[in-house]
Enzyme design. Structure first.
Site, PDB file in Angstrom:
ATOM      1  N   THR A 148      13.085   8.974  -3.422  1.00 40.67           N
ATOM      2  CA  THR A 148      13.937   8.840  -2.234  1.00 40.67           C
ATOM      3  C   THR A 148      15.367   8.583  -2.701  1.00 40.67           C
ATOM      4  OG1 THR A 148      12.063   7.916  -1.049  1.00 40.67           O
ATOM      5  CG2 THR A 148      14.248   7.548  -0.083  1.00 40.67           C
ATOM      6  N   GLU A 181       8.809  12.533  -0.352  1.00 42.49           N
ATOM      7  CA  GLU A 181       7.422  12.105  -0.200  1.00 42.49           C
ATOM      8  C   GLU A 181       7.323  11.097   0.950  1.00 42.49           C
ATOM      9  OE1 GLU A 181       4.425  12.939  -1.782  1.00 42.49           O
ATOM     10  OE2 GLU A 181       3.850  11.707  -0.059  1.00 42.49           O
ATOM     11  N   ARG A 184       2.125   6.614   2.527  1.00 44.79           N
ATOM     12  CA  ARG A 184       2.106   5.168   2.769  1.00 44.79           C
ATOM     13  C   ARG A 184       1.202   4.525   1.744  1.00 44.79           C
ATOM     14  NH1 ARG A 184      -0.972   5.691   8.128  1.00 44.79           N
ATOM     15  NH2 ARG A 184      -1.807   7.339   6.816  1.00 44.79           N
ATOM     16  N   LEU A 283       4.626  -0.554  16.431  1.00 42.10           N
ATOM     17  CA  LEU A 283       5.150  -1.533  17.381  1.00 42.10           C
ATOM     18  C   LEU A 283       4.388  -2.844  17.238  1.00 42.10           C
ATOM     19  CD1 LEU A 283       5.800   0.461  20.704  1.00 42.10           C
ATOM     20  CD2 LEU A 283       7.484  -0.486  19.123  1.00 42.10           C
ATOM     21  N   GLY A 286       5.487  -9.105  14.280  1.00 43.99           N
ATOM     22  CA  GLY A 286       4.947 -10.028  13.292  1.00 43.99           C
ATOM     23  C   GLY A 286       6.029 -10.505  12.367  1.00 43.99           C
ATOM     24  N   GLY A 290       8.419  -5.012   4.919  1.00 41.86           N
ATOM     25  CA  GLY A 290       8.828  -5.267   3.543  1.00 41.86           C
ATOM     26  C   GLY A 290       8.372  -4.101   2.701  1.00 41.86           C
ATOM     27  N   CYS A 293      10.002   0.260   0.025  1.00 41.92           N
ATOM     28  CA  CYS A 293      10.645   1.422   0.656  1.00 41.92           C
ATOM     29  C   CYS A 293      11.552   1.061   1.833  1.00 41.92           C
ATOM     30  CB  CYS A 293       9.581   2.425   1.085  1.00 41.92           C
ATOM     31  SG  CYS A 293       8.757   3.185  -0.328  1.00 41.92           S
ATOM     32  N   LYS A 296      14.789  -1.328   1.212  1.00 41.99           N
ATOM     33  CA  LYS A 296      15.836  -0.803   0.320  1.00 41.99           C
ATOM     34  C   LYS A 296      16.358   0.539   0.846  1.00 41.99           C
ATOM     35  CE  LYS A 296      13.352   2.214  -2.724  1.00 41.99           C
ATOM     36  NZ  LYS A 296      13.523   3.630  -2.522  1.00 41.99           N
ATOM     37  N   LYS A 367       1.664  -5.470   2.648  1.00 46.05           N
ATOM     38  CA  LYS A 367       0.787  -4.906   3.675  1.00 46.05           C
ATOM     39  C   LYS A 367      -0.623  -4.906   3.121  1.00 46.05           C
ATOM     40  CE  LYS A 367       0.750  -0.335   4.209  1.00 46.05           C
ATOM     41  NZ  LYS A 367       1.149   1.092   4.263  1.00 46.05           N
TER      42      LYS A 367
HETATM   43  N1  LIG Z   1       5.697   3.689  -3.212  1.00 51.21           N
HETATM   44  C1  LIG Z   1       5.644   4.518  -2.186  1.00 51.21           C
HETATM   45  O1  LIG Z   1       4.791   4.388  -1.313  1.00 51.21           O
HETATM   46  C2  LIG Z   1       6.638   5.633  -2.043  1.00 51.21           C
HETATM   47  C3  LIG Z   1       6.457   6.597  -1.029  1.00 51.21           C
HETATM   48  C4  LIG Z   1       7.416   7.605  -0.864  1.00 51.21           C
HETATM   49  C5  LIG Z   1       8.524   7.636  -1.685  1.00 51.21           C
HETATM   50  N2  LIG Z   1       8.680   6.687  -2.646  1.00 51.21           N
HETATM   51  C6  LIG Z   1       9.844   6.790  -3.532  1.00 51.21           C
HETATM   52  O2  LIG Z   1       9.341   7.226  -4.799  1.00 51.21           O
HETATM   53  C7  LIG Z   1      10.095   6.665  -5.857  1.00 51.21           C
HETATM   54  C8  LIG Z   1       9.160   5.907  -6.786  1.00 51.21           C
HETATM   55  O3  LIG Z   1       8.638   4.813  -6.084  1.00 51.21           O
HETATM   56  P1  LIG Z   1       7.403   3.976  -6.663  1.00 51.21           P
HETATM   57  O4  LIG Z   1       7.021   3.035  -5.596  1.00 51.21           O
HETATM   58  O5  LIG Z   1       6.376   4.883  -7.224  1.00 51.21           O
HETATM   59  O6  LIG Z   1       8.123   3.182  -7.878  1.00 51.21           O
HETATM   60  P2  LIG Z   1       7.432   2.471  -9.125  1.00 51.21           P
HETATM   61  O7  LIG Z   1       8.405   1.462  -9.580  1.00 51.21           O
HETATM   62  O8  LIG Z   1       6.040   2.078  -8.797  1.00 51.21           O
HETATM   63  O9  LIG Z   1       7.328   3.632 -10.224  1.00 51.21           O
HETATM   64  C9  LIG Z   1       8.417   4.190 -10.872  1.00 51.21           C
HETATM   65  C10 LIG Z   1       7.978   4.577 -12.282  1.00 51.21           C
HETATM   66  O10 LIG Z   1       9.010   5.341 -12.908  1.00 51.21           O
HETATM   67  C11 LIG Z   1       9.004   5.012 -14.291  1.00 51.21           C
HETATM   68  N3  LIG Z   1      10.268   5.453 -14.887  1.00 51.21           N
HETATM   69  C12 LIG Z   1      11.506   4.895 -14.780  1.00 51.21           C
HETATM   70  N4  LIG Z   1      12.400   5.632 -15.466  1.00 51.21           N
HETATM   71  C13 LIG Z   1      11.726   6.671 -16.020  1.00 51.21           C
HETATM   72  C14 LIG Z   1      12.103   7.782 -16.819  1.00 51.21           C
HETATM   73  N5  LIG Z   1      13.371   7.979 -17.185  1.00 51.21           N
HETATM   74  N6  LIG Z   1      11.144   8.654 -17.207  1.00 51.21           N
HETATM   75  C15 LIG Z   1       9.856   8.468 -16.853  1.00 51.21           C
HETATM   76  N7  LIG Z   1       9.441   7.442 -16.089  1.00 51.21           N
HETATM   77  C16 LIG Z   1      10.366   6.553 -15.670  1.00 51.21           C
HETATM   78  C17 LIG Z   1       8.797   3.509 -14.279  1.00 51.21           C
HETATM   79  O11 LIG Z   1       8.379   3.035 -15.563  1.00 51.21           O
HETATM   80  C18 LIG Z   1       7.727   3.373 -13.197  1.00 51.21           C
HETATM   81  O12 LIG Z   1       6.418   3.439 -13.723  1.00 51.21           O
HETATM   82  C19 LIG Z   1      11.172   5.818  -5.171  1.00 51.21           C
HETATM   83  O13 LIG Z   1      12.320   6.606  -4.983  1.00 51.21           O
HETATM   84  C20 LIG Z   1      10.555   5.491  -3.835  1.00 51.21           C
HETATM   85  O14 LIG Z   1      11.525   5.178  -2.856  1.00 51.21           O
HETATM   86  C21 LIG Z   1       7.761   5.710  -2.865  1.00 51.21           C
HETATM   87  O1  LIG Z   2       3.999  -2.007  13.387  1.00 48.79           O
HETATM   88  C1  LIG Z   2       4.257  -2.304  12.222  1.00 48.79           C
HETATM   89  C2  LIG Z   2       4.054  -1.416  11.134  1.00 48.79           C
HETATM   90  C3  LIG Z   2       4.398  -1.828   9.862  1.00 48.79           C
HETATM   91  N1  LIG Z   2       4.908  -3.063   9.645  1.00 48.79           N
HETATM   92  C4  LIG Z   2       5.304  -3.469   8.281  1.00 48.79           C
HETATM   93  O2  LIG Z   2       6.179  -2.484   7.751  1.00 48.79           O
HETATM   94  C5  LIG Z   2       6.065  -2.414   6.350  1.00 48.79           C
HETATM   95  C6  LIG Z   2       5.922  -0.983   5.889  1.00 48.79           C
HETATM   96  O3  LIG Z   2       4.690  -0.480   6.306  1.00 48.79           O
HETATM   97  P1  LIG Z   2       4.282   1.052   6.041  1.00 48.79           P
HETATM   98  O4  LIG Z   2       5.376   1.906   6.525  1.00 48.79           O
HETATM   99  O5  LIG Z   2       2.936   1.256   6.576  1.00 48.79           O
HETATM  100  O6  LIG Z   2       4.187   1.034   4.463  1.00 48.79           O
HETATM  101  P2  LIG Z   2       4.876   1.815   3.261  1.00 48.79           P
HETATM  102  O7  LIG Z   2       3.773   2.103   2.310  1.00 48.79           O
HETATM  103  O8  LIG Z   2       6.067   1.032   2.813  1.00 48.79           O
HETATM  104  O9  LIG Z   2       5.369   3.229   3.832  1.00 48.79           O
HETATM  105  C7  LIG Z   2       6.684   3.476   4.297  1.00 48.79           C
HETATM  106  O10 LIG Z   2       7.565   3.749   3.216  1.00 48.79           O
HETATM  107  C8  LIG Z   2       7.139   4.855   2.379  1.00 48.79           C
HETATM  108  C9  LIG Z   2       8.120   4.950   1.224  1.00 48.79           C
HETATM  109  O11 LIG Z   2       9.315   5.561   1.605  1.00 48.79           O
HETATM  110  C10 LIG Z   2       7.095   6.106   3.214  1.00 48.79           C
HETATM  111  O12 LIG Z   2       6.699   7.198   2.393  1.00 48.79           O
HETATM  112  C11 LIG Z   2       6.138   5.924   4.381  1.00 48.79           C
HETATM  113  O13 LIG Z   2       6.131   7.083   5.195  1.00 48.79           O
HETATM  114  C12 LIG Z   2       6.608   4.714   5.189  1.00 48.79           C
HETATM  115  O14 LIG Z   2       5.677   4.448   6.245  1.00 48.79           O
HETATM  116  C13 LIG Z   2       4.898  -3.317   5.967  1.00 48.79           C
HETATM  117  O15 LIG Z   2       5.422  -4.553   5.520  1.00 48.79           O
HETATM  118  C14 LIG Z   2       4.157  -3.516   7.278  1.00 48.79           C
HETATM  119  O16 LIG Z   2       3.493  -4.746   7.355  1.00 48.79           O
HETATM  120  C15 LIG Z   2       5.108  -3.943  10.702  1.00 48.79           C
HETATM  121  O17 LIG Z   2       5.586  -5.057  10.513  1.00 48.79           O
HETATM  122  N2  LIG Z   2       4.772  -3.534  11.968  1.00 48.79           N
END
Ligand SMILES: NC(=O)c1ccc[n+]([C@@H]2O[C@H](COP(=O)([O-])OP(=O)(O)OC[C@H]3O[C@@H](n4cnc5c(N)ncnc54)[C@H](O)[C@@H]3O)[C@@H](O)[C@H]2O)c1
Ligand SMILES: O=c1ccn([C@@H]2O[C@H](COP(=O)(O)OP(=O)(O)O[C@H]3O[C@H](CO)[C@@H](O)[C@H](O)[C@H]3O)[C@@H](O)[C@H]2O)c(=O)[nH]1
Length: 484
Positions: A148, A181, A184, A283, A286, A290, A293, A296, A367
């Site tokens: 992201t 991406e 969740r 909705l 609570g 957090g 994602c 930040k 969560k």
């Molecule tokens: N966690 C999610 O649910 C989710 C969902 C959608 C989008 N995103 C986005 O995806 C990205 C990754 O999120 P995440 O939660 O997986 O983070 P994360 O911290 O769990 O994983 C990131 C990984 O990248 C590695 N890394 C850092 N620099 C590197 C490099 N130069 N080469 C190879 N590996 C390297 C780190 O060691 C780490 O293992 C973020 O931009 C986040 O916003 C996350």
């Molecule tokens: O009605 C609600 C729904 C969620 N939450 C809170 O919101 C946060 C985020 O929840 P959720 O969005 O389900 O989790 P993530 O895994 O962080 O997923 C979000 O962030 C990801 C990273 O960008 C995206 O890919 C997803 O589409 C987006 O839902 C958590 O703390 C939940 O407890 C509430 O307080 N009330």
């Protein structure tokens, strides 16, 4: 803006077809960054039939993944990793050289955390990943960003890629695409294999075609496909998260009103949620949102808007953030009110009310079904209570270790019963099924003074009160520590 290095479409598709005919799979895929997003994407790409190598700079993480061990909790993912490590379709390395001459498509899924002391995203990891790829790819390839990122990143990286490729003179033409991406945590595998939609930012038909091949399986299941330009693809991602954060803060703002005047926030949410234009999901009032994602991402969006001279445009998000953070204070205030009422104080200083009180903290993950404690409201509340003098007994089914790494001073226990035993107050902060299904009669037996704050509004307050455990919820008017 199209990258100057666009391979001829026919050459690429011909190459993929040739590989398929040779039985080597349609494409070989690398996934850079094997955290929550990358490890899931790598395993799911293997599940879709590709040969996959996951690359990370963290050797400990790579060693565990290579042994088929998942370094974090995500339902269904460990099984998928074991399955494909054993089948040989999924491998892991710290060495970019292993993928540079091997993969046809390289996904970048490294972190974009909030920069220390600022709102903006830290782009160091994405830039480093792109640079390492540009300096190791030695064949035709498509680099696909999934992290992201602030709008404008893909254009900037396409320029950097062209520069680096021109300078190092390695063989092969390399193009960039962006494919945000939306998975969740807790549903990562399902969301990756059967997404609600697939969005690709592409600068050529060729790039779109390659991504259509990668996502042939979800496309065959009629998953909506949105091919667009780079800025739109980048913005779709942050717009979705900003909308979700706003929805949660919206209902929590109404919680502040029902806390002042009375009323039932859950009924209010149900009632407005029946309107199909509004919808009931996200909705749940609570302790707020957090995780790694939403918080930040709304901050990075404000920072990017400010850079673009559009500070006022995204200012509402700072209000959403503030509402969200006030929910954490609300839980602390409720705990103070409830405990102060014991001593007959109408209003007590937090330290006076909390000192020595044993508080069971049920849940610290941001969560349920995740062990992620990044910007976790639950862990924040636990730490605030501890700092104010409470004796916190913390239990989370999966996140204790991650929480202890951040806040080692809290008292982490191994079971919900241990947390509840002799507690003066329990606070449910992460709605794990284990907590939703607690037997209130047993809770009443265990606690020194049976009572609970439901920070996620998931318990049946009447049933719990009938079993001897009064419950105070979020959005509820409370007077002298008890529901008004
Ligand atoms: N966690 C999610 O649910 C989710 C969902 C959608 C989008 N995103 C986005 O995806 C990205 C990754 O999120 P995440 O939660 O997986 O983070 P994360 O911290 O769990 O994983 C990131 C990984 O990248 C590695 N890394 C850092 N620099 C590197 C490099 N130069 N080469 C190879 N590996 C390297 C780190 O060691 C780490 O293992 C973020 O931009 C986040 O916003 C996350
Ligand atoms: O009605 C609600 C729904 C969620 N939450 C809170 O919101 C946060 C985020 O929840 P959720 O969005 O389900 O989790 P993530 O895994 O962080 O997923 C979000 O962030 C990801 C990273 O960008 C995206 O890919 C997803 O589409 C987006 O839902 C958590 O703390 C939940 O407890 C509430 O307080 N009330």
């Amino acid at each position: 803006m199209p990258s100057p290095e666009i391979p001829a479409r026919s050459r690429w598709t011909g190459h993929c077809r040739q590989q398929a005919e040779e039985g080597g799979g349609i494409v070989r895929i690398s996934v850079i960054g094997t955290g929550y997003l990358g490890a899931t994407h790598a395993a799911c790409m293997a599940e879709l039939g590709f040969e996959v190598i996951g690359v990370d700079i963290d050797p400990a993480k790579i060693e565990r993944l290579a042994r088929g061990e998942l370094p974090f909790h995500e339902p269904g993912l460990a099984e998928l990793i074991v399955k494909h490590v054993e089948s040989g379709r999924l491998r892991f390395t710290t060495d970019y050289a292993e993928v540079g001459g091997w993969a046809d498509v390289h996904f970048i899924g490294v972190g974009t955390p909030q920069r220390s002391g600022e709102h903006a995203a830290d782009m160091r990891y994405v830039d480093a990943a792109l640079t390492s790829l540009a300096e190791s790819i030695s064949k035709d390839a498509l680099i696909v960003g999934k992290s992201t990122v602030p709008v404008g990143t893909a254009d900037r990286l396409a320029g950097l890629l062209a520069q680096l490729r021109a300078a190092n003179g390695l063989p092969g033409t390399v193009e960039l695409a962006w494919n945000p991406e939306f998975l969740r945590e807790g549903f990562a595998v399902k969301d990756t294999l059967t997404p609600d939609r697939i969005v690709v930012g592409v600068a050529s038909e060729h790039a779109e075609q390659v991504l259509r091949e990668v996502y042939a399986a979800p496309l065959a299941a009629d998953t909506p496909w949105i091919a667009t330009d780079f800025p739109t693809a980048e913005l779709v991602k942050v717009a979705a998260n900003a909308f979700l954060a706003t929805k949660i803060s919206f209902i929590n703002a109404f919680s502040e009103i029902t806390e002042a005047v009375g009323g039932d926030i859950r009924t209010l949410a149900d009632a407005i949620g029946h309107d199909a234009r509004i919808g009931r999901r996200f909705l749940n009032a609570g302790v707020g949102f957090g995780g790694g994602c939403l918080p930040k991402d709304i901050r990075a969006l404000q920072a990017r808007a400010a850079e673009l001279g559009l500070t006022s445009t995204m200012r509402f998000l700072s209000e959403m953030d503030a509402i969200n953070l006030r929910r954490r204070e609300r839980v602390v205030d409720l705990a103070v009110d409830v405990l102060a009422a014991d001593a007959g104080h109408r209003r007590a200083a937090p330290v006076q009310a909390l000192q020595g009180a044993r508080i069971a903290i049920l849940g610290v993950a941001f969560k349920p079904d995740s062990d992620d404690v990044r910007d976790s409201p639950a862990l924040d509340v636990a730490n605030r209570l501890y700092t104010l003098g409470a004796d916190t007994a913390v239990y989370d089914p999966e996140a204790n270790a991650n929480a202890a790494a951040r806040f080692p001073r809290l008292d982490y226990v191994d079971s919900v019963e241990e947390a509840l035993r002799d507690a003066d107050l329990a606070i449910l902060l992460t709605e794990w099924r284990e907590f939703r299904e607690l037997d209130p009669a047993r809770v009443a037996e265990l606690m020194a003074t049976p009572r609970l704050i439901d920070g996620r509004n998931v318990l049946d307050r009447d049933a719990w009160a009938a079993a001897g455990v009064p419950v105070v919820g979020m959005g509820q008017k409370v007077v002298h520590g008890a529901p008004a």
